[in-house]
Scaffold this motif. Structure first.
Motif, PDB file in Angstrom:
ATOM      1  N   GLN A 292       0.838  -1.191   0.000  1.00 56.77           N
ATOM      2  CA  GLN A 292       0.000   0.000   0.000  1.00 56.77           C
ATOM      3  C   GLN A 292       0.878   1.247   0.000  1.00 56.77           C
ATOM      4  OE1 GLN A 292      -3.321   0.209  -0.241  1.00 56.77           O
ATOM      5  NE2 GLN A 292      -3.552  -2.029  -0.313  1.00 56.77           N
ATOM      6  N   GLN A 293       0.523   2.193  -0.847  1.00 53.00           N
ATOM      7  CA  GLN A 293       1.312   3.411  -0.982  1.00 53.00           C
ATOM      8  C   GLN A 293       1.074   4.361   0.180  1.00 53.00           C
ATOM      9  OE1 GLN A 293      -0.002   3.629  -5.498  1.00 53.00           O
ATOM     10  NE2 GLN A 293       1.600   5.135  -5.108  1.00 53.00           N
ATOM     11  N   GLY A 294       2.085   5.173   0.492  1.00 49.76           N
ATOM     12  CA  GLY A 294       1.920   6.218   1.481  1.00 49.76           C
ATOM     13  C   GLY A 294       1.155   7.389   0.899  1.00 49.76           C
ATOM     14  N   GLY A 295       0.318   8.004   1.704  1.00 51.51           N
ATOM     15  CA  GLY A 295      -0.495   9.113   1.221  1.00 51.51           C
ATOM     16  C   GLY A 295       0.216  10.449   1.308  1.00 51.51           C
ATOM     17  N   THR A 296      -0.210  11.377   0.480  1.00 54.48           N
ATOM     18  CA  THR A 296       0.311  12.748   0.502  1.00 54.48           C
ATOM     19  C   THR A 296      -0.850  13.721   0.385  1.00 54.48           C
ATOM     20  OG1 THR A 296       0.587  12.909  -1.914  1.00 54.48           O
ATOM     21  CG2 THR A 296       2.419  11.982  -0.656  1.00 54.48           C
ATOM     22  N   GLY A 297      -0.551  15.000   0.483  1.00 54.07           N
ATOM     23  CA  GLY A 297      -1.578  16.028   0.358  1.00 54.07           C
ATOM     24  C   GLY A 297      -1.794  16.501  -1.056  1.00 54.07           C
ATOM     25  N   PHE A 298      -1.260  15.786  -2.057  1.00 57.50           N
ATOM     26  CA  PHE A 298      -1.396  16.189  -3.457  1.00 57.50           C
ATOM     27  C   PHE A 298      -2.483  15.347  -4.126  1.00 57.50           C
ATOM     28  CE2 PHE A 298       2.931  17.228  -2.269  1.00 57.50           C
ATOM     29  CZ  PHE A 298       3.040  18.538  -2.712  1.00 57.50           C
ATOM     30  N   ALA A 299      -3.361  16.018  -4.837  1.00 58.62           N
ATOM     31  CA  ALA A 299      -4.462  15.322  -5.485  1.00 58.62           C
ATOM     32  C   ALA A 299      -3.995  14.386  -6.580  1.00 58.62           C
ATOM     33  CB  ALA A 299      -5.453  16.343  -6.065  1.00 58.62           C
ATOM     34  N   ALA A 300      -2.798  14.604  -7.121  1.00 58.95           N
ATOM     35  CA  ALA A 300      -2.282  13.728  -8.165  1.00 58.95           C
ATOM     36  C   ALA A 300      -1.888  12.364  -7.620  1.00 58.95           C
ATOM     37  CB  ALA A 300      -1.082  14.383  -8.847  1.00 58.95           C
ATOM     38  N   HIS A 301      -1.637  12.253  -6.318  1.00 58.84           N
ATOM     39  CA  HIS A 301      -1.192  10.998  -5.718  1.00 58.84           C
ATOM     40  C   HIS A 301      -2.348  10.197  -5.139  1.00 58.84           C
ATOM     41  CE1 HIS A 301       2.886  13.207  -5.023  1.00 58.84           C
ATOM     42  NE2 HIS A 301       2.736  12.821  -6.269  1.00 58.84           N
ATOM     43  N   ASN A 302      -3.308  10.858  -4.523  1.00 59.50           N
ATOM     44  CA  ASN A 302      -4.433  10.170  -3.885  1.00 59.50           C
ATOM     45  C   ASN A 302      -5.570  11.152  -3.666  1.00 59.50           C
ATOM     46  OD1 ASN A 302      -1.996  10.415  -1.621  1.00 59.50           O
ATOM     47  ND2 ASN A 302      -3.900  11.436  -1.050  1.00 59.50           N
ATOM     48  N   GLU A 303      -6.681  10.649  -3.178  1.00 59.91           N
ATOM     49  CA  GLU A 303      -7.858  11.473  -2.901  1.00 59.91           C
ATOM     50  C   GLU A 303      -7.596  12.312  -1.656  1.00 59.91           C
ATOM     51  OE1 GLU A 303     -11.464  13.158  -3.527  1.00 59.91           O
ATOM     52  OE2 GLU A 303     -10.543  11.635  -4.800  1.00 59.91           O
ATOM     53  N   VAL A 304      -7.763  13.618  -1.770  1.00 59.61           N
ATOM     54  CA  VAL A 304      -7.425  14.514  -0.667  1.00 59.61           C
ATOM     55  C   VAL A 304      -8.642  15.249  -0.116  1.00 59.61           C
ATOM     56  CG1 VAL A 304      -5.084  14.859  -1.509  1.00 59.61           C
ATOM     57  CG2 VAL A 304      -6.887  16.416  -2.254  1.00 59.61           C
ATOM     58  N   GLU A 305      -9.811  15.044  -0.690  1.00 56.19           N
ATOM     59  CA  GLU A 305     -11.003  15.754  -0.229  1.00 56.19           C
ATOM     60  C   GLU A 305     -11.852  14.828   0.628  1.00 56.19           C
ATOM     61  OE1 GLU A 305     -13.565  18.873  -2.518  1.00 56.19           O
ATOM     62  OE2 GLU A 305     -14.570  16.942  -2.735  1.00 56.19           O
ATOM     63  N   ALA A 306     -12.243  15.310   1.792  1.00 62.73           N
ATOM     64  CA  ALA A 306     -13.096  14.551   2.706  1.00 62.73           C
ATOM     65  C   ALA A 306     -14.438  15.249   2.827  1.00 62.73           C
ATOM     66  CB  ALA A 306     -12.438  14.422   4.068  1.00 62.73           C
TER      67      ALA A 306
END
Length: 335
Positions: A292-306
C-alpha cells in the motif's frame, strides 16, 4: 408616456419595490427553511481538503500508526506490526467465539421449544381421543364429527358470553394488551441472532486473514533516529536504489522479504527472476506483492477531499469538531 400601460407598469414596479427581501432571508416563518437549517448546523454537509499529515506514511503499521518494529504484510499489501496484528486477530477470535456460543444457545432453546410444542400437541390429541372414546362429548363414534360439534358448542357459549354477560369477565384480561397501561405494555421479543462467521479479517481491507497469511518484511532504514522516535515520512528506502519511499509504489519480494521500488523491477528482478539482495530464486510474478502506498496532500497521488454529514450537536461537541487541525495529530476536525 402617460398611457394606461405606462401607469400599470409604474404601479407594478412600486409593488415590487415594496415587497420583502428574498425568501431565504425571511426569518418570521413558523418552520425552518433549508438555509436556516444549514446555518444552525443541522443536517448539513461539510467538505475539507486533507493535508499530508492526515495520511499514514509508507511502511507504518495501520494499527499503531508508527513504524513497525517487527513488520509483516498481508496478501493485500497492508503493513502491520506483528504484535499489534496478532493482538487484533486474537481479540476478533475471542469476540466471535462468544457470539457463536450465544447463537448456539439460541438454537438449542428453539429446539427445546419445538420439542415441547410437539409434546403438547401430542398430549392434546391423546386427551381429545380419550374424551371421545369415553363418550363424554357425543354418542357419535366418529371422532372428527364429535370434536367439531364440541368446538362449535364452545364457540356459541363464548359468543353469548361476549354479547350479554360481560359483567362476569375479569377486566384484567382487557388490560393485559393495553397500550396505555405501562405495566401491561408488551415488550418486543429480542431479535434472533444470525449465524456468526468465526474467521478473522484484516482491519483495513475487511478480507479474511489468518496468521499464516502474514509475510515478514525487511525494510531498509534511512534514518535510525527517526525510526526510534516512531518513524516518519521517508524513513524507509528502496533496497536497490536507496531512494526514500514516500508516495512511490513499492513491492516486496516474497522469498526474501526485501522491499524495492516498482521502477527497479524490470532491470533488477524480472530479468533474472532473482532477488537482487539475497539472490533467492522467484517462482514467477506471483512472488511479487505490491504494498500500500503512502499518502500525501497532493491530489495527483491520492484522494485529498473529505466529506462528512453533520447533525445538530451540543455546544461542547460542536466546538471540538469545528476546531480544525489538531496539534501534532494531523487529523482534520471533520465530524
Amino acid at each position: 408616456g402617460s398611457g394606461p400601460h405606462s401607469r400599470a407598469r409604474s404601479r407594478s414596479e412600486r409593488g415590487l419595490a415594496a415587497m420583502s427581501r428574498h425568501s431565504k432571508h425571511s426569518n418570521d416563518r413558523a418552520f425552518y427553511t433549508n438555509k436556516e437549517r444549514k446555518d444552525a448546523g443541522f443536517a448539513g454537509f461539510r467538505k475539507d481538503v486533507l493535508g499530508t499529515d492526515c495520511f499514514l506514511p509508507f511502511g507504518h503499521c495501520a494499527l499503531s500508526l508508527k513504524a513497525a518494529k517487527d513488520p509483516v504484510v498481508t496478501p493485500d499489501g497492508w503493513v502491520y506490526d506483528r504484535e499489534f496484528i496478532l493482538e487484533n486477530l486474537l481479540r476478533q477470535r475471542i469476540e466471535k467465539q462468544a457470539e457463536a456460543k450465544k447463537y448456539e444457545a439460541q438454537e438449542q432453546r428453539k429446539a427445546r421449544q419445538e420439542v415441547a410444542d410437539r409434546q403438547e400437541e401430542s398430549l392434546k390429541e391423546i386427551e381429545d381421543f380419550r374424551r371421545v372414546d369415553q363418550g363424554l362429548l357425543s354418542e357419535d363414534t366418529r371422532h372428527k364429527r364429535a370434536l367439531d360439534k364440541a368446538s362449535a358448542a364452545d364457540a356459541q357459549s363464548q359468543k353469548k358470553l361476549r354479547q350479554g354477560e360481560l359483567f362476569v369477565i375479569d377486566k384484567a384480561q382487557f388490560r393485559e394488551k393495553s397500550f396505555w397501561a405501562p405495566e401491561c405494555t408488551q415488550s418486543a421479543a429480542p431479535a434472533d441472532l444470525k449465524k456468526v462467521d468465526t474467521s478473522t479479517r484484516c482491519p483495513m481491507s475487511g478480507k479474511k486473514l489468518r496468521v499464516k497469511d502474514l509475510l515478514p518484511v525487511k525494510f531498509e532504514v534511512t534514518d535510525q533516529k527517526m525510526l526510534e522516535e516512531g518513524g516518519g515520512r521517508g524513513v524507509y528506502c528502496c533496497a536497490v536504489s536507496k531512494h526514500p519511499i514516500t508516495h512511490h509504489q513499492a513491492v516486496v519480494i516474497k522469498p526474501s522479504g526485501v522491499v524495492v521500488l516498482e521502477s527497479v523491477l524490470a532491470d533488477c528482478v524480472l530479468k533474472d527472476m532473482r532477488c537482487p539482495i539475497s539472490n533467492k530464486k522467484l517462482k514467477g510474478p506471483e512472488d511479487i506483492l505490491k504494498l500500500q502506498q503512502g499518502g500525501t496532500g497532493f491530489a495527483a497521488h491520492n484522494e485529498v477531499e473529505a466529506k462528512s454529514f453533520s447533525m445538530i450537536r451540543s455546544w461542547s461537541g460542536d466546538a471540538r469538531t469545528q476546531a480544525g487541525h489538531l496539534p501534532k495529530a494531523g487529523f482534520v476536525g471533520l465530524h
